[in-house]
Design a protein around this motif. Structure first.
Motif, mmCIF file in Angstrom:
data_model
loop_
_atom_site.group_PDB
_atom_site.id
_atom_site.type_symbol
_atom_site.label_atom_id
_atom_site.label_comp_id
_atom_site.label_asym_id
_atom_site.label_seq_id
_atom_site.Cartn_x
_atom_site.Cartn_y
_atom_site.Cartn_z
ATOM 1 N N LEU A 43 16.352 11.754 2.410
ATOM 2 C CA LEU A 43 16.395 11.990 3.695
ATOM 3 C C LEU A 43 14.642 11.834 3.591
ATOM 4 C CD1 LEU A 43 17.228 12.319 6.459
ATOM 5 C CD2 LEU A 43 16.991 14.969 6.121
ATOM 6 N N TYR A 44 14.186 10.721 3.902
ATOM 7 C CA TYR A 44 12.688 11.103 4.698
ATOM 8 C C TYR A 44 12.853 10.785 5.750
ATOM 9 C CZ TYR A 44 13.141 8.279 0.301
ATOM 10 O OH TYR A 44 13.761 7.746 -1.396
ATOM 11 N N ASN A 45 11.209 11.370 5.799
ATOM 12 C CA ASN A 45 10.696 11.934 7.678
ATOM 13 C C ASN A 45 9.151 11.108 8.187
ATOM 14 O OD1 ASN A 45 10.646 12.113 9.814
ATOM 15 N ND2 ASN A 45 11.012 14.168 9.415
ATOM 16 N N GLN A 46 8.741 10.171 7.756
ATOM 17 C CA GLN A 46 7.354 9.435 7.934
ATOM 18 C C GLN A 46 7.376 8.387 8.832
ATOM 19 O OE1 GLN A 46 4.401 9.627 7.161
ATOM 20 N NE2 GLN A 46 3.539 10.921 5.399
ATOM 21 N N VAL A 47 5.385 8.175 8.732
ATOM 22 C CA VAL A 47 5.934 7.443 10.409
ATOM 23 C C VAL A 47 5.811 5.455 9.769
ATOM 24 C CG1 VAL A 47 3.841 6.196 12.056
ATOM 25 C CG2 VAL A 47 4.324 9.214 11.335
ATOM 26 N N SER B 55 7.227 17.775 17.082
ATOM 27 C CA SER B 55 6.621 18.873 15.298
ATOM 28 C C SER B 55 5.585 19.832 16.249
ATOM 29 C CB SER B 55 5.666 17.598 14.421
ATOM 30 O OG SER B 55 5.370 16.868 15.542
ATOM 31 N N VAL C 64 3.974 23.665 13.995
ATOM 32 C CA VAL C 64 2.392 23.750 13.963
ATOM 33 C C VAL C 64 2.415 25.270 14.463
ATOM 34 C CG1 VAL C 64 0.550 23.124 14.390
ATOM 35 C CG2 VAL C 64 1.986 21.613 13.545
ATOM 36 N N GLY D 109 0.934 -1.216 0.016
ATOM 37 C CA GLY D 109 -0.294 0.095 -0.192
ATOM 38 C C GLY D 109 0.514 1.225 -0.531
ATOM 39 N N CYS D 110 1.967 1.263 0.843
ATOM 40 C CA CYS D 110 3.031 2.371 0.965
ATOM 41 C C CYS D 110 3.956 2.925 0.039
ATOM 42 C CB CYS D 110 3.859 2.421 2.254
ATOM 43 S SG CYS D 110 2.139 2.749 3.261
ATOM 44 N N PRO E 245 3.942 2.355 11.009
ATOM 45 C CA PRO E 245 3.235 1.331 10.928
ATOM 46 C C PRO E 245 4.300 0.078 11.290
ATOM 47 C CG PRO E 245 1.980 1.208 9.613
ATOM 48 C CD PRO E 245 2.888 2.645 9.113
ATOM 49 N N LEU F 92 7.210 5.859 -2.957
ATOM 50 C CA LEU F 92 5.906 7.020 -3.668
ATOM 51 C C LEU F 92 7.077 7.934 -3.320
ATOM 52 C CD1 LEU F 92 3.744 8.106 -4.481
ATOM 53 C CD2 LEU F 92 2.877 8.275 -2.289
ATOM 54 N N GLY F 93 7.668 8.939 -4.188
ATOM 55 C CA GLY F 93 8.178 10.201 -4.028
ATOM 56 C C GLY F 93 9.285 9.943 -2.923
ATOM 57 N N ARG F 94 9.046 11.322 -2.368
ATOM 58 C CA ARG F 94 10.421 11.579 -1.021
ATOM 59 C C ARG F 94 9.451 11.485 -0.439
ATOM 60 N NH1 ARG F 94 12.784 16.188 -0.523
ATOM 61 N NH2 ARG F 94 11.532 17.255 -1.962
ATOM 62 N N LEU F 95 8.373 10.902 0.241
ATOM 63 C CA LEU F 95 7.112 10.579 1.177
ATOM 64 C C LEU F 95 7.957 9.180 1.959
ATOM 65 C CD1 LEU F 95 3.720 11.731 0.348
ATOM 66 C CD2 LEU F 95 5.117 12.245 2.350
#
Lengths: 170, 230
Positions: free
Chosen positions: A87-91, A154, A158, A40-41, A93, A49-52
């Motif tokens: 450099l990636y920065n995602q979660v 984060s 914000v 899925g990801c 699971p 997926l891209g830089r995501l």
């Protein structure tokens, strides 16, 4: 004689039909788990997926962090990560099937699949190796602490931006 | 004798295609979705049918520019609802929308809008970073928008999601804290929703890719001057 031949033949047919049942259907388990829990990801061919979302195909990260991978799949990952110089920065699971964590055997099959597909080549893993690497895996409490730290960082960002946003939305 | 048996279906086939030729053009119209309202004409005569339109929205995109329904006046647009830290369906959803977007990346006839359902976290900086990482460099082509950080902003965006026929709500049990489904809505130049597509289903994404040109052709018919000017 004829009857015995028939009997033997029937026995052969029964054996042929039931034999596959004796073997587990785990040969493609890695691919099945990947399709269900990861594609899925990370994409059908590990393209990311891209830089995501980082790729798995041809990813230097796999060899560089081989021993950590079982734990990453078991616990999930947060925060910055460099793959192939990006450099990636995602979660991410934890990899789960039917809301259950993956057993060492399933993790082994999954890792052997992704580490030997799409341009990746690695020595095959054994369940024992994966089990050993999982013993060094931080427990849930420590993982939660790491997530909370990330959330704190984060939320600061914000707050700073909210002023600009509020004026734009007025 | 046997030749005649072959002739009959062949003739039927020729006749059938001849009949379906003109009607195929007629059928190439997407439906207008949503409940319609029939209002009696006060002067007698036939009643007016009022077709449903997409809900009104007021948001800001990753470039800090305001985005409203008026931004897309006279153009088609496609919406989805996501959040930047979504570990569930969002990568697949926005990955699918990216494949739809790519052939139209510089086409002014259609724009793309992704609403964040987590406005408390997804600041303009976060949205801009997300867009850049996805490979979307021009915010005017694909807007990643927030309805703002106020307490009502979340309710606003959940209401909007409903208006665009997708579900979005906070859910502690869902990955990332929000339960939502990945419906794309295709909206026409007059604000009518003309198609809904499940982003997680490859066939549905393919249907969107097939139906978008159909809608663009219809819009071009309505604005012949705009098309001629190009």
């Amino acid at each position: 004689m004829m009857r015995r031949c028939l009997g033997l033949g029937a026995l052969g047919v029964v054996a042929a039909l039931s034999l596959p049942g004796c073997f587990s259907n785990n040969r493609h388990q890695g691919a099945r788990i990947y399709a269900e829990a990861c594609a899925g990801c990370h994409g059908d061919a590990g393209q990311g997926l891209g830089r995501l979302i980082p790729p798995i195909a041809g990813a230097d990260y796999l060899a560089l962090h081989r021993a950590e991978l079982p734990c990453m799949l078991r616990r999930g990952v947060h925060g910055p990560m460099t793959v192939n110089g990006i450099l990636y920065n995602q979660v991410m699971p934890a990899a789960r099937i039917d809301d259950k964590q993956l057993s060492p055997a399933r993790l082994t099959n999954l890792l052997n699949y992704i580490e030997n597909n799409w341009g990746n080549h690695a020595a095959p893993r054994t369940i024992q190796e994966v089990e050993r690497q999982l013993t060094a895996c931080p427990n849930v409490g420590e993982a939660d602490k790491a997530i909370n730290l990330g959330a704190l960082h984060s939320s600061k960002k914000v707050v700073i931006l909210s002023v600009a946003e509020a004026s734009l939305l007025r | 004798m046997s030749n005649r048996f072959w002739l009959a279906p062949a003739l039927a086939a020729v006749l059938l295609t001849a009949c379906s030729g003109p009607s195929a053009d007629q059928a190439a119209r997407l439906p207008i979705l949503g409940e319609r309202d029939v209002r009696p004409n006060p002067n007698g005569g036939p009643a007016d049918t009022i077709f449903a339109t997409a809900p009104a929205f007021k948001a800001v995109d990753q470039a800090g520019q305001p985005v409203t329904n008026q931004t897309f006046a006279g153009r088609a647009y496609i919406t989805d609802f996501f959040f930047a830290t979504c570990p569930g369906i969002c990568p697949k959803m926005n990955g699918a929308l990216l494949t739809v977007f790519k052939p139209y990346a510089t086409d002014p006839r259609v724009a793309f809008v992704s609403f964040t359902i987590d406005p408390a976290h997804d600041s303009l900086l976060v949205l801009n970073d997300y867009a850049q990482r996805l490979g979307v460099t021009d915010a005017a082509r694909w807007h990643f928008v927030t309805t703002g950080r106020s307490a009502t902003a979340r309710d606003t965006v959940y209401g909007l999601a409903k208006g665009f026929f997708t579900a979005a709500q906070p859910d502690k049990a869902a990955p990332g804290g929000f339960a939502h489904n990945g419906t794309f809505a295709l909206v026409d130049d007059q604000g009518h929703i003309r198609g809904l597509y499940d982003s997680l289903n490859a066939n549905e994404v393919a249907r969107l890719q097939k139906e978008l040109p159909v809608l663009l052709a219809e819009i071009a018919e309505r604005h012949p001057q705009a098309t001629a000017a190009k």
